[in-house]
Design an enzyme around this catalytic site. Structure first.
Site, short mmCIF file in Angstrom:
data_model
loop_
_atom_site.label_atom_id
_atom_site.label_comp_id
_atom_site.label_asym_id
_atom_site.label_seq_id
_atom_site.Cartn_x
_atom_site.Cartn_y
_atom_site.Cartn_z
N HIS A 1 0.84 -1.20 0.00
CA HIS A 1 0.00 0.00 0.00
C HIS A 1 0.88 1.24 0.00
O HIS A 1 0.66 2.17 -0.77
CB HIS A 1 -0.94 0.01 1.21
CG HIS A 1 -1.94 1.13 1.18
ND1 HIS A 1 -2.96 1.25 2.10
CD2 HIS A 1 -2.08 2.18 0.34
CE1 HIS A 1 -3.68 2.33 1.82
NE2 HIS A 1 -3.16 2.92 0.76
N GLU B 1 1.24 8.07 -4.06
CA GLU B 1 2.15 7.62 -3.00
C GLU B 1 3.44 8.43 -2.99
O GLU B 1 3.96 8.77 -1.92
CB GLU B 1 2.45 6.12 -3.17
CG GLU B 1 1.26 5.22 -2.89
CD GLU B 1 0.69 5.41 -1.49
OE1 GLU B 1 1.47 5.40 -0.52
OE2 GLU B 1 -0.53 5.61 -1.37
N HIS C 1 3.66 11.00 0.09
CA HIS C 1 4.55 10.41 1.10
C HIS C 1 6.03 10.44 0.72
O HIS C 1 6.88 10.82 1.52
CB HIS C 1 4.12 8.96 1.36
CG HIS C 1 2.71 8.80 1.81
ND1 HIS C 1 2.27 9.18 3.06
CD2 HIS C 1 1.61 8.32 1.17
CE1 HIS C 1 0.98 8.93 3.18
NE2 HIS C 1 0.55 8.41 2.05
#
Length: 222
Positions: free
Chosen positions: A57, A111, A115
């Site tokens: 994930h 992502e 992040h």
């Protein structure tokens, strides 16, 4: 001109300071069978149905005091050319199940930009995704659980057995998140492993994620 150069230097310094401001990573693995059984709509990627294995994930910078940085460098956009050599591995190990069916680019873009940009002091874009792939291989969670008799067969297993099995393999206690299917069964959904700031080794979690699971959880088929 000098003022402009100084301004650029200050902006770069600010980005570096923000990017360095984290204490550890959550490495999050998701069971696709539980994702598809929950209220999420589930679509297989354009490359086809993923393998019945945990999918990545994300690799998320976090603070040991709780909370996390995000969207640290708007100028650092995802570039698939930088990870072209990893593409087949990303499609296999870091797949998306979101709808409509897609090639994963939107997922990886999210992502990285939310992040990954907060860890640029440690990892460039290629290193970030490669680190996630290596961590998944290192943990090899499905193999460990299956060897312990915990299989994705729709049966129910003791949470303590799952936690202890993962702890034996990784060396540290995991954080586990469960979901509820339409029958209100508690299902094994996501596993959080804590990783050092170089994204190379597992560590003891400074902060455990908030996940609720029953004492016995279903490991759904996929």
């Amino acid at each position: 001109m000098k003022f402009f150069i100084c301004l650029l230097a200050l902006q770069q310094l600010y980005v570096q300071i923000v990017a360095q401001d984290f204490d550890f990573f959550y490495f999050v693995l998701q069971w696709p069978g539980a994702y598809c059984d929950s209220r999420h709509s589930c679509c297989y990627p354009k490359t086809g149905k993923p393998a019945a294995d945990f999918g990545i994930h994300g690799l998320w910078p976090n603070y040991k005091t709780g909370g996390w940085p995000q969207n640290c460098n708007p100028d650092s956009q995802f570039d698939d050319l930088r990870v072209s050599d990893l593409m087949s591995d990303l499609q296999r190990e870091w797949p998306t199940l979101s709808c409509p069916s897609n090639d994963g680019m939107k997922f990886w873009t999210h992502e990285w930009e939310k992040h990954g940009t907060c860890a640029e002091s440690e990892l460039d874009q290629h290193d970030y995704f490669e680190a996630g792939l290596k961590l998944k291989q290192k943990a090899n969670l499905l193999h460990a659980l299956t060897n312990a008799g915990i299989k994705p067969d729709d049966k129910f297993y003791e949470m303590k057995h799952i936690e202890n099995t993962i702890k034996e393999v990784v060396g540290f206690a995991p954080g586990i998140e469960c979901n509820k299917d339409s029958s209100h069964n508690s299902q094994l959904y996501q596993i959080y492993l804590c990783v050092d700031t170089s994204a190379s080794k597992f560590i003891n979690c400074p902060v455990m994620p908030h996940g609720r699971c029953d004492s016995r959880v279903q490991f759904p088929k996929f």
